[in-house]
Design a protein around this motif. Structure first.
Motif, short mmCIF file in Angstrom:
data_model
loop_
_atom_site.label_atom_id
_atom_site.label_comp_id
_atom_site.label_asym_id
_atom_site.label_seq_id
_atom_site.Cartn_x
_atom_site.Cartn_y
_atom_site.Cartn_z
N TYR A 60 25.13 47.91 -3.04
CA TYR A 60 26.04 48.29 -2.05
C TYR A 60 25.34 49.56 -1.67
O TYR A 60 25.41 50.55 -2.57
N ILE A 61 24.86 49.98 -0.48
CA ILE A 61 24.12 51.21 -0.30
C ILE A 61 25.19 51.92 0.68
O ILE A 61 25.20 51.27 1.97
N HIS A 62 25.36 53.21 0.69
CA HIS A 62 26.14 54.19 1.60
C HIS A 62 25.26 54.09 3.08
O HIS A 62 24.16 54.19 3.14
N LYS A 63 26.04 53.83 4.08
CA LYS A 63 25.60 53.77 5.42
C LYS A 63 24.58 55.02 5.84
O LYS A 63 23.58 54.80 6.62
N ASP A 64 24.92 56.04 5.29
CA ASP A 64 23.87 57.26 5.45
C ASP A 64 22.50 57.29 4.92
O ASP A 64 21.75 58.01 5.36
N VAL A 112 34.13 49.61 -1.19
CA VAL A 112 33.10 49.17 -1.89
C VAL A 112 33.78 48.89 -3.07
O VAL A 112 33.25 47.67 -3.73
N ILE A 113 34.57 49.48 -3.73
CA ILE A 113 35.24 49.14 -5.02
C ILE A 113 36.12 47.93 -4.93
O ILE A 113 35.88 46.93 -5.92
N ALA A 114 36.66 47.75 -4.06
CA ALA A 114 37.59 46.49 -3.87
C ALA A 114 36.39 45.26 -3.68
O ALA A 114 36.54 43.84 -4.24
#
Length: 477
Positions: free
Chosen positions: A285-289, A392-394
């Motif tokens: 999972y990679i942050h959109k920024d 993202v944790i969920a």
């Protein structure tokens, strides 16, 4: 030692050829590499009987002497690193440098475990009584090791079981039995007869072991599906079990990372050992920024990595170890293709001999897709975009698995806070796959039962026994 083509089981201090054989294939060529004994039920009975006979003497051996034997086993492995590494590459497929690392890790694990001791707790020491809880060995342990790291994961079991005073029957995977059988030859020169027995066999041998009334514990490393069957088979005799099972580890990459510095590290978090690691990153999972630049950097690095026969110079990723797993990974890839998911690279079957699958990276497949929800255990990685930490944790926790996970950020404190919210037995910050013989390793949820490593892992091979002695007889005046 001689790394010749002779492979025998170790039963009660004797090297036994057995009455039938199994073929072991080189996964890079699909050619027969060697033939090993295919144990019968009578062979297993003999191994269990030998372990039972050896148990009282081994359990009574002072722990410092048991430690000395483990140290000697570790030294014997270190004295044969090159031979073991070459053989491991042939039977497992991993490149030579990784094979050497595994062999060194196996020797290290045996030696490092000797730093641990069995604790004794004084619960009460009063005028009336003294109460002490100590830890005593269980008896005979059946250990079933997997094919992805056949040597070191076997030592995860051998070290604590023998240190605690148990005896053992060890079964390697039929896909990777060769190094374990050569290790048995070394062990036969060091350990008393029957303390460690090694048997090899096909699909019947595992169920024979888990259902055998002569075992006091089963320690199994493998898939969650097989782990359920192991637990059910152990239930009639209430055997103790340690189950180190599958994982679908999530990596969470925060927006402050240095894309160029971290891309290579993130790649290997997923693709070391061709992705055939229970604690490999299976979902990223990679942050959109930073999603697009990091995605592109990971793919660019991936295109520089050499996939091929592990025995060839420069190979960084070898083949899948065996045909069933090869076909399972291809099925997951085909499902993603059928659903129309976007591939950044890979996705095609390699048109060469051997169980080779090109490095495959997917671009933001749906959360409910098989490629995200299932453990690939191969060179396949979905990259997934996120923009909300609670979300993202969920998503990371919405799985039956809970083995490992990781968080990546230059803000270590914030990353550490996030890591504590991941429901996994081990969570790393800014690294992954680091394990220690002195730290507990195990899974939450359906990733396992019990732990390996550390004092907690040692105690898994013991019963707690409380001794109470009254100082003043109750009838005293």
């Amino acid at each position: 030692m001689e790394f010749n083509d002779t492979y025998k089981m170790l039963i009660g201090g004797e090297l036994v050829a057995g009455s039938a054989t199994l073929d072991v294939l080189n996964p890079a060529t699909e050619e027969v590499l060697a033939r090993v004994p295919d144990a019968t039920e009578a062979d297993l009975d003999a191994a269990v009987a030998a372990a039972r006979k050896a148990f009282p003497g081994w359990a009574a051996t002072p722990i410092e002497e048991r430690k000395a034997k483990l140290n000697a086993l570790g030294d014997a492995i270190f004295g044969n690193i090159e031979g073991f590494a070459r053989l491991l590459t042939k039977e497992q497929g991993k490149p030579g440098t990784e094979a050497q690392g595994e062999i060194m890790g196996a020797g290290y694990w045996l030696k490092a475990f000797t730093a641990l001791d069995l604790p004794e707790t004084v619960n009460e020491d009063s005028d009336e009584r003294i109460s002490i809880t100590r830890h005593v060995p269980l008896g005979v342990v059946g250990a079933i090791a997997p094919w992805n790291f056949p040597m070191i994961l076997a030592m995860f079991k051998v070290a604590p079981a023998l240190l605690a005073g148990n005896t053992m029957v060890l079964k390697p995977s039929p896909f990777t039995p060769l190094c374990t059988l050569k290790f048995a030859e070394l062990a036969n020169e060091i350990l008393p007869a029957g303390v460690l027995n090694v048997v090899t066999g096909g699909d019947n041998l595992g169920p024979w072991m888990t259902g055998h009334a002569g075992f006091d514990k089963i320690s199994f490393t493998g898939s969650t599906q097989t782990g359920r069957r192991v637990m059910a088979s152990a239930a009639p005799t209430l055997k103790r079990v340690t189950l180190e099972l599958g994982g679908n580890d999530a990596a969470i990459v925060m927006p402050d990372v240095d894309v160029e510095k971290i891309a290579e590290q993130l790649f290997w978090a997923a693709f070391t050992n061709n992705g055939q690691i229970c604690i490999a990153t299976k979902r990223m999972y990679i942050h959109k920024d930073v999603y697009e630049p990091l995605r592109d950097a990971i793919v660019a690095y991936a295109k520089t990595v050499k996939v091929g026969d592990g025995s060839e110079q420069g190979t960084q990723i070898g083949p899948i170890n065996n045909k069933p797993q090869y076909e399972r990974v291809l099925d997951l890839i085909q499902d993603a293709k059928d659903k129309g998911y976007k591939f950044l690279m890979g996705g095609e079957k390699a048109d060469v001999p051997g169980y080779f699958i090109p490095i495959t990276i997917l671009d933001n497949p749906p959360e409910n897709s098989r490629i995200v929800q299932e453990e690939q255990f191969g060179p396949v990685l979905p990259l997934i975009q996120f923009d909300d930490y609670d979300d993202v944790i969920a998503r990371a926790n919405a799985t039956d698995y809970g083995l490992g996970g990781s968080v990546w950020s230059t803000d270590e404190e914030k990353a550490f806070e996030l890591a504590q919210r991941i429901q996994s037995g081990t969570v790393w910050v800014n690294e992954t796959q680091h394990l220690s013989p002195l730290a507990a390793f195990g899974g939450m949820k359906q990733s396992g039962v019990g732990v390996e490593g550390g004092l907690e892992g040692l105690l898994e091979y013991t019963n707690a026994q409380t001794l109470v002695r009254r100082k003043k007889p109750a009838f005293a005046q």
